[in-house]
Each structure stands twice: as structure tokens, then as C-alpha cells.
Scaffold this active site. Sequence first.
Site, PDB file in Angstrom:
ATOM      1  N   ASN A   6       0.865  -1.183   0.000  1.00  0.00           N
ATOM      2  CA  ASN A   6       0.000   0.000   0.000  1.00  0.00           C
ATOM      3  C   ASN A   6       0.900   1.231   0.000  1.00  0.00           C
ATOM      4  O   ASN A   6       1.534   1.533   1.001  1.00  0.00           O
ATOM      5  CB  ASN A   6      -0.894  -0.023   1.252  1.00  0.00           C
ATOM      6  CG  ASN A   6      -1.697   1.254   1.403  1.00  0.00           C
ATOM      7  OD1 ASN A   6      -1.858   2.009   0.436  1.00  0.00           O
ATOM      8  ND2 ASN A   6      -2.191   1.500   2.606  1.00  0.00           N
ATOM      9  N   LYS A   8       0.077   4.245  -0.062  1.00  0.00           N
ATOM     10  CA  LYS A   8      -0.555   5.409   0.587  1.00  0.00           C
ATOM     11  C   LYS A   8      -0.444   6.633  -0.342  1.00  0.00           C
ATOM     12  O   LYS A   8      -0.558   6.495  -1.556  1.00  0.00           O
ATOM     13  CB  LYS A   8       0.079   5.676   1.952  1.00  0.00           C
ATOM     14  CG  LYS A   8       0.116   4.424   2.833  1.00  0.00           C
ATOM     15  CD  LYS A   8       0.569   4.710   4.228  1.00  0.00           C
ATOM     16  CE  LYS A   8       0.828   3.428   4.979  1.00  0.00           C
ATOM     17  NZ  LYS A   8       0.153   3.395   6.265  1.00  0.00           N
ATOM     18  N   HIS A  93      -9.692   0.892   4.787  1.00  0.00           N
ATOM     19  CA  HIS A  93      -8.399   1.053   5.457  1.00  0.00           C
ATOM     20  C   HIS A  93      -8.572   1.950   6.693  1.00  0.00           C
ATOM     21  O   HIS A  93      -9.356   2.894   6.671  1.00  0.00           O
ATOM     22  CB  HIS A  93      -7.381   1.672   4.499  1.00  0.00           C
ATOM     23  CG  HIS A  93      -5.984   1.608   5.018  1.00  0.00           C
ATOM     24  ND1 HIS A  93      -5.485   2.532   5.917  1.00  0.00           N
ATOM     25  CD2 HIS A  93      -4.993   0.716   4.793  1.00  0.00           C
ATOM     26  CE1 HIS A  93      -4.230   2.216   6.205  1.00  0.00           C
ATOM     27  NE2 HIS A  93      -3.906   1.116   5.545  1.00  0.00           N
ATOM     28  N   GLU A  95      -6.867   4.291   7.859  1.00  0.00           N
ATOM     29  CA  GLU A  95      -6.625   5.731   7.630  1.00  0.00           C
ATOM     30  C   GLU A  95      -7.864   6.384   7.015  1.00  0.00           C
ATOM     31  O   GLU A  95      -8.148   7.546   7.276  1.00  0.00           O
ATOM     32  CB  GLU A  95      -5.366   5.921   6.763  1.00  0.00           C
ATOM     33  CG  GLU A  95      -4.110   5.614   7.569  1.00  0.00           C
ATOM     34  CD  GLU A  95      -2.898   5.208   6.744  1.00  0.00           C
ATOM     35  OE1 GLU A  95      -2.902   5.372   5.514  1.00  0.00           O
ATOM     36  OE2 GLU A  95      -1.935   4.699   7.357  1.00  0.00           O
ATOM     37  N   GLU A 159      -5.487  -5.467  10.432  1.00  0.00           N
ATOM     38  CA  GLU A 159      -4.495  -4.422  10.663  1.00  0.00           C
ATOM     39  C   GLU A 159      -4.796  -3.723  11.984  1.00  0.00           C
ATOM     40  O   GLU A 159      -5.616  -2.784  12.018  1.00  0.00           O
ATOM     41  CB  GLU A 159      -4.536  -3.399   9.525  1.00  0.00           C
ATOM     42  CG  GLU A 159      -4.249  -3.988   8.168  1.00  0.00           C
ATOM     43  CD  GLU A 159      -3.670  -2.934   7.225  1.00  0.00           C
ATOM     44  OE1 GLU A 159      -2.577  -3.171   6.701  1.00  0.00           O
ATOM     45  OE2 GLU A 159      -4.301  -1.880   7.043  1.00  0.00           O
ATOM     46  N   GLY A 165       2.065   1.990  10.724  1.00  0.00           N
ATOM     47  CA  GLY A 165       2.961   3.142  10.581  1.00  0.00           C
ATOM     48  C   GLY A 165       3.644   3.545  11.874  1.00  0.00           C
ATOM     49  O   GLY A 165       4.251   4.606  11.958  1.00  0.00           O
ATOM     50  N   SER A 195       3.213  -2.423  10.300  1.00  0.00           N
ATOM     51  CA  SER A 195       4.664  -2.394  10.476  1.00  0.00           C
ATOM     52  C   SER A 195       5.346  -3.714  10.106  1.00  0.00           C
ATOM     53  O   SER A 195       6.275  -4.156  10.795  1.00  0.00           O
ATOM     54  CB  SER A 195       5.022  -1.964  11.903  1.00  0.00           C
ATOM     55  OG  SER A 195       4.541  -0.652  12.151  1.00  0.00           O
ATOM     56  N   GLY A 216       2.699  -1.322   4.277  1.00  0.00           N
ATOM     57  CA  GLY A 216       2.669   0.100   3.964  1.00  0.00           C
ATOM     58  C   GLY A 216       4.074   0.629   3.737  1.00  0.00           C
ATOM     59  O   GLY A 216       4.661   0.470   2.664  1.00  0.00           O
ATOM     60  N   GLY A 217       4.641   1.246   4.768  1.00  0.00           N
ATOM     61  CA  GLY A 217       5.935   1.921   4.651  1.00  0.00           C
ATOM     62  C   GLY A 217       7.017   1.093   3.973  1.00  0.00           C
ATOM     63  O   GLY A 217       7.739   1.605   3.101  1.00  0.00           O
TER      64      GLY A 217
END
Length: 236
Positions: A6, A8, A93, A95, A159, A165, A195, A216-217
Site C-alpha cells: 500500500n 498510501k 483502510h 486511515e 491491521e 505506521g 509495520s 505500507g511503509g
Amino acid sequence: MLVAGNWKMFKGHHQAREFAAQIRRIPAHAQGVDVVVCPPFVSLDATRHGLGDDSGVGVYAQNVHWELEGAFTGEVSAPMLLELGVTGAIVGHSERRQHFGETDETAGLRAEAALEAGLHVIACVGETAAEREAEETEAVLARQLAAIPRHERLVIAYEPVWAIGTGKTATPEIAQEAHAFVKSLHEAPVLYGGSVKPDNAATLLSLPDVDGALVGGASLDFPSFETICRAGAEVA
Ligand code: PEP
């Protein structure tokens, strides 16, 4: 085994195209893993072009509206995504739930419309830190899952919000327990997200009820994402 990145709100048109040209090499080194990337809407087309036609890497959107078209400023419909060669979408999601008013109901509507149109769906669920502390994790997951349709093209992503994150990964025990609970309520593969990094991917992906990862990151960096996909291949 599915490993989805993802992106983002990172990687615009040019960066996405260059990055996709690297990502296209991953499936050859990650057998048994379905590799998916989820760029921002404006970078979907560039990502498809960067990957080329035969990479085997799926391109999913990060969101999708439930109507086919209409006066819904800022939204994108499933037919619009399909026209670009996009094959799936993330819905619900955390977020989106935290910052953009996404609810269980709207996440469910998005999932239903996307599936109906022929897309794959990654539907996200997960508790906040306060909900976990209040021992409400199972109630929250049950409520969120009740809104998500059953479908062969649907995958759940567990998640925990406190792990997204933040660098705080769920312990293998917490992840396994939550995944088993999700599976007891919904018959779908369940990805872990929160993470996931190269150094914890192998442990998380080898848990019995973990069927992949939503990253993600660490999906924004080629060596990290490739390492996570390769970790998936070892346990696939
Ligand atoms: C995510 O965006 O779904 C996610 C899990 O992010 P991160 O891996 O950065 O925690």
C-alpha cells in the site's frame, strides 16, 4: 500467499512508473506469492505501464466508490478502475476510517460494488489501542466483519490500528489469535498488516492463520518490499 504494498499518498506519476519497472522483477524470485501494489489513483496508469503486460504483479486501487458514476466529487468508481487495467481495490483502510469518515457500512458498500464489478477486494479490519486495552478487540472485529460480504475474490486484512505506521508490530501471539478469530467469523484468506518489515516478515508470514501481508511503509523501498515477498515465498 498474497503480499500487497500500500503506497498510501506516496509516488506520483513519474516515480511510480520507475518504481514499477523495478517491482516487475519480484515475481521471478518469489514463487508462490501473488504480488500486488496499490498506488494512489493518479499513479495507477503509470504503474501499469512501468510493470508492463507480463509482470504478473497486480495493481489495486486504495479505495473505490460504490456507485458506477454520479455527483461524487473526489471519488472513483469500479468501472473506471477496470478500464485502466486495475484488478482490485482496498476498502475500509483504517486511515480512511480515522481521517475520512469511513464507516463499517460504507466499507461494506464499497466492497460489494467492487466485487459485483469484477474487482478483487482487500477489506481492512482492526482495533485501536484503546479498544484493545478495553478488551473490545473481538467485538470490534466482529462488528467490522459483519459488514463485509463473502466472496471468492475477497481477502481480509487484519491491521491493528496501533501497529500501522508506528513500528509497533503485533507479537506473533497477538497476530495469530486475531487471525484465528477473524477466520472463525469470515471464510476468507487473512493478511496481516501493521509495520511488516524485512526483519519480522518471515515470522509473521509463517503463522498458521496468516495468508499474506498488507505492507505500507516498507513497500515504498524496493529492497525491503522484495525481501518481504521473498520471505513469503519461503513459507508459501
Ligand atoms: C498499511 O498501510 O496498511 C500498513 C500496514 O502500513 P505500515 O506497514 O506502514 O504499518
